[in-house]
Structures are given as C-alpha cells and as structure tokens.
Motif scaffolding. Sequence first.
Motif, short mmCIF file in Angstrom:
data_model
loop_
_atom_site.label_atom_id
_atom_site.label_comp_id
_atom_site.label_asym_id
_atom_site.label_seq_id
_atom_site.Cartn_x
_atom_site.Cartn_y
_atom_site.Cartn_z
N UNK A 110 69.51 79.63 85.62
CA UNK A 110 69.18 78.21 85.61
C UNK A 110 70.37 77.35 86.03
N UNK A 111 70.10 76.34 86.85
CA UNK A 111 71.06 75.27 87.08
C UNK A 111 71.24 74.51 85.76
N UNK A 112 72.43 73.92 85.52
CA UNK A 112 72.66 73.31 84.19
C UNK A 112 71.68 72.22 83.80
N UNK A 162 69.49 67.57 78.93
CA UNK A 162 69.79 68.80 78.21
C UNK A 162 70.64 69.71 79.10
N UNK A 163 71.46 70.51 78.45
CA UNK A 163 72.31 71.48 79.15
C UNK A 163 71.65 72.85 79.00
N UNK A 164 71.25 73.40 80.13
CA UNK A 164 70.52 74.67 80.10
C UNK A 164 71.46 75.80 80.51
N UNK A 180 82.09 69.01 76.38
CA UNK A 180 81.45 68.85 75.08
C UNK A 180 79.95 68.62 75.21
N UNK A 181 79.20 69.15 74.26
CA UNK A 181 77.77 68.93 74.18
C UNK A 181 77.44 68.39 72.80
N UNK A 182 76.24 67.93 72.67
CA UNK A 182 75.75 67.44 71.38
C UNK A 182 74.58 68.32 70.95
N UNK A 183 74.66 68.82 69.73
CA UNK A 183 73.55 69.60 69.18
C UNK A 183 72.54 68.59 68.63
N UNK A 215 72.40 68.77 74.32
CA UNK A 215 72.43 67.74 75.36
C UNK A 215 73.87 67.41 75.75
N UNK A 216 73.99 66.63 76.84
CA UNK A 216 75.30 66.10 77.20
C UNK A 216 75.72 65.10 76.12
#
Length: 677
Positions: free
Chosen positions: A9-11, A60-62, A135-138, A204-205
């Motif tokens: 998957x692309x991000x 969302x970051x995949x 960084x991502x956010x849960x 997510x970002x």
Amino acid sequence: MPIRSGFLLFPFSAADQGRISAPSLTASDVAFAAAPIAGGPFPQAMQLAFRLTAGLPLPQVRPLFPGRLRFIPDPAAPGITPEPSAVQFTSAEYAKWRTVGTIRVAVDLEAATAMNDPAVRGGLEILPAVVWYGPVRISEEFLFNTLRTALHRGRVGGTPSIPPTHANWAQHAVARFLEGRYEPILRPGASAAADDRIANAMPTVHPVDAQLNVALRITMASRPAPKDGLSSAFNALTPGIDLDDPAHAANGAIPARHVLRVLRPQLTDGAAGAVVPDAVLATGGTTPVYRAVRFTRVWKPVADCSVRFPAQRVRVADAADTELATQRLPAHGMFFWSYPADAPVTDVRVSIVGGMRWIDGAASDVWRLPAADAPIAVDFAATPAPHIQLRLRMREAMLVEPRDRPGGYRCTFMSMRRSVRALVDNRICGGRLNFGRSATNAETIRLINDAWAALPASVHARASILQNNQPLPNSEPGVGATRMIPVLQAFFPNPVPAQNIGGSTHRTTIFDGGQLAHHLWQSRIDLFHAGGTKRNFPTAHIGRGGAGALVASGLAASYHLDPTRNAGESDDAYFDRIAGGMLTGLEPGAVLQFWYDDADFEGIKATQTSATAHVMNEYGHSPVFLGYVRTGGVVTAIRIIDQGGERNCAIQGPAGSRRIEWHGAEQAIWTTANWTE
C-alpha cells in the motif's frame, strides 16, 4: 494460500490523498550519518512535509505491508499511559492518553515471501522488513474499534498475561498497546475489503500547528539474521538501544523513497498519474538517484549479513578525496549512494573506516588476493552494481576459533590448521566456516567449492577438507597437516623458483607455493636436505616454521623477529636480545616458532649444504601469539595458543640474560611473523 496481489500500500488512500495540498508537498531524505542517534532521524529515511486542505477527518497512514504493529509513544507528547483497570472507552478518557508517537510494522512471513517474488520486487536490491511512520496519532477510532473489535485478538503480555477470551481483554490490549507492549497483527486478507489496513481505521497523521501542517517521516530497514555470529552481537554494538529503534545495529537502513519508487507498480493507490504519489516519488531534477554498493564478507556478490558491518563506516569521497558522505554500514551490507539527478556524482572513491580491510570484488579469483585499505574508485556509469568484499584483519580472524586442547605432539599441525581455516574463513566464507564449524551448512560449502571449481585436477581442494570442523583437532598430526596441502595449493598454485645451491639449480621435484608453505611449516628437515628437493627452499625461510611459511607465501611482509648471532656474541647476550625482541611489536594471531637449542636452529638452516640431515638435539614448538601479559605496565609474559589451549610463557632471568619459558623450560630461539592482511 498465496497472498493477494495489491497487498503493498501507498501510505495514503486515494480518498485521503485528496485531503493533501499537492503544491505544498515536499519530499526529502534524512542525511547520511556515521552514527545514528537513538530516537533521532535515521539516515535515508524519507521526510514528507505538506499541508492539509481541511481538518477532520485526518488522513490515515497505511502501512506498506501487513505484519506486527507496535506503537512507540513519544515521551515528550502530552498525556498518560493508562493502566488496564483505568481504561474506559469514552472520548473524555481517550483525551487523557498519550497517543502521539511512531508506529513500527514488522513484515509477516507471508508478505515477505510474496515481496521476494521477482515480479513484485523488480530491481529492488534488498527488501525492507521493518517500516516506521512518525509522528502519527493513534486515533480514538483505531483504539475503540480497530484494535478493540476488528483485529485478530492475541494474548496480551504482562503478569499475568491476558488471553483473548478474558472479560477485560480490550482494556488490557489498549493499555499495553499505548505502552508499546502489545503488538496486534495486521492481516492482508484474501481481498482488499478484508485487508485490516484498508477495511479498518489506521493511525492518522499528526498536524503540528493550527495551519494543519504535517511532517511525516517514513523509515525503512532490513533485519536479516547474521551469517557470521549471533544476533545478540548487535546489542553489544548499540547498547541500551531498543531493537525497534532504527538506530539499533540490527536495523540496516534502506532509502524509503527508493523502495517506494521501485515497488510503485505494485502499490495500491500509488499509480503513476496520481498527483500525490507523483509528487512523493518524482524522479529527475534535484530528486535523488540511488546506486547500491554491495558489501559482503564472502567472495561472491550474494546476499550477506554480518555482525561486523555496523561497526564500520562507509566513506565516499570525490577524486580529490573531499568527503561527500559517511554512513554506518548496514548489517545487510547494502549501501545506497545517492546524488541529485540533475547533478550526478557517479565517479567516487569508496573506503571503510572501522578496522576491516577491503578489496574490489570484481577481481579475478579475489579470494587469492590480500585486501588492503586504499580507496576503491567506483564509476556507476561503467559499473552500476559494484561489489566490495570486506575482511577482518588476519590477526583478528586467527582468534575466532575456540582454543582446542587436543594435546600431544600437534603444535605445527594446530598452528597451521588455525591459520588455514582462518584464511579460508576470512577470504572465502566471510566468517561462516568458523562460526558454524561443527555443522558447516550447504551455503558455506557451496561458497568454498565454487571458489575452487576451476582448480586443476592435481589440486584436490574441496570444502570437505574443512567442513564440520575438519581436520579434527585430535587428528594424527602428520595426517591432519597433510590433508591441508591442497588448500594451501589453491591459494598458492605457482611453482616456486629454483634456488642456486652449490652452483646448481637442479631438482627432481618441483614444489608449488602450497607445498612449500606446508613443508616449511612442518620443518621437513628431510626435504630441506635431499638433493632432489632442497633447491625448492629459500635459505631465508628454512628453520622458521610457520613464520617462515607466512613470509615465503607473502602472507607476512617480513619477519618480526629472525635472529642472527652477532660475531663474538655470547649466549646470554644473544638469547637476551631475542627475548627483548619478543616483548614489543607482536600482533595477536602472529605465528611463532621457537627452538629450545640454538644448535638445532643453526643445524636445520645448514642442512641444504650439509652432507647429512641435521639430527635434532632437543625440540621446537609452533604456537600462535595471543597477547602480552603486563604487570605494572611491564611485559612479564607472552600469552600463546597451542595444542594445550592458552598459556602464559613467562620472561625468566634478569636483564642481560632473559629468556622466555614454555612449560618451565627456557627457550633459546624465537622466530616470528605478523600477518600483513
């Protein structure tokens, strides 16, 4: 069941790509780094910066591939990590939790196997096994729905551990996930609709300001098992660093942008023509071009992984030796040199800093040649996939094997055995022979046999001579030493020049370099004397045992100590001078030969012109030097390895009449040589 196509998957999904302002998007690489810092940017990670076109929902970051997902919380982020008993599934409680950090995904076996298919990997030199996004956010949706109800339930570690059937499993799973201790598995599914990363909300970002600016770093690494040691050795190289920190030595950097570019035809939502993927994976202009330099410890350009590599640094310089880059060598040995597409620097000089030696892997019969420390010129236009072999210094390779203790009259056999096996291990097998010496694997056997495949029929060198710890340390010494002659012949196949003795160069038997080395090592006095063979042996090397064999073969540049009595010099003065020469300058792994009686040393050297072979008065011995023993900064003994394992040989006597003892007996003559490579 084969994994479905399109599992990479692309991000960002196509829908989420529409929430990104394409004109604001930039991609850059983290700079090369000689020593990655724990918690810091990892070299050649890809940094994306962009602005969102609107607020919620956040893109969302995949993850690139399915596998085990771990959250690594940012210790500086606000919030707490709740205890399981305090977890309540309400927005008010969620708002209290620390939910900003990095996610790490470790590829599952099924996906790793599928990626290795040539139709999928394309020209990708090495596959990533671990990807970090941060960084991502849960998000609340991820915790309350995806983790709690949608993903496969696994046992939650702790004391006690919590099985999936436990009534409060969800509370424990959420708390331990936010702590970084529970790793749910993202499964690819048989279809896109069943893919955990597509069907369910992902992290997510994390916008950094009110203007909805986002910075996302994507880091990729490979984490293969080392071939020449235990994986635990990586811990010693980077003590105190978590395995899931990219800076850990087990994590070998791979440029994330390069990976995504090469895999792009396989990326769901990454097709050419889509605005965001085109911007992220653009080529040309100032965007980097990547060229791989394959480093191995073995003689062939095959996949390798070494516990030795992360302690080395790759240095890239231009023709004027101006440094262009320096970077820790990844454990997997694949270094990616990058340069701007519109300003190529393709003709560079590559060297290694860290103690290992190196040699151009393209050299014919590279295993016969010594490695050095001179930069190698690499022209990527002419050689798009260069290979450089790295080797230990032989003084280090000599000490890898355990200190066997078979006893008996095995000194010349044991010192030659250790040296021959170390030479093959270092130049051909890359540490694999002596690491797995009791059960040599098929890959190591193939490396040896492939190197020797073109040897003439007269040289019967095969891996079987050395595999499975052969020749065994407790072999009958004459038999064991003779078995290794073909190995020495493989390295030194050329006939040795005839020596002029008594005005003649006549000989009935012509030895090659391998036979010469064996006979010198074993002090074959009969051959030194016999009329048909004595003209094979240079006078300068007779009677020097293994040290003479090293110098005669070019494995040592010269003798460290080769004593000659001065005119009128007394025994005390001569032997004291020899003992003094032994107290400095010897390197670990040096090969030694001593004689108890000076008359034996002189008699052996004289046998080429004597009417009869020398008859030994006493004995000689052939140990390997291990190190100096100091007391109060003063050398009081040398430590050696021989058929009895390790032992100290003490310095005996006052200044002016010193000698070095072995088993309590003071030895007269010592001849020594340090390895050149």
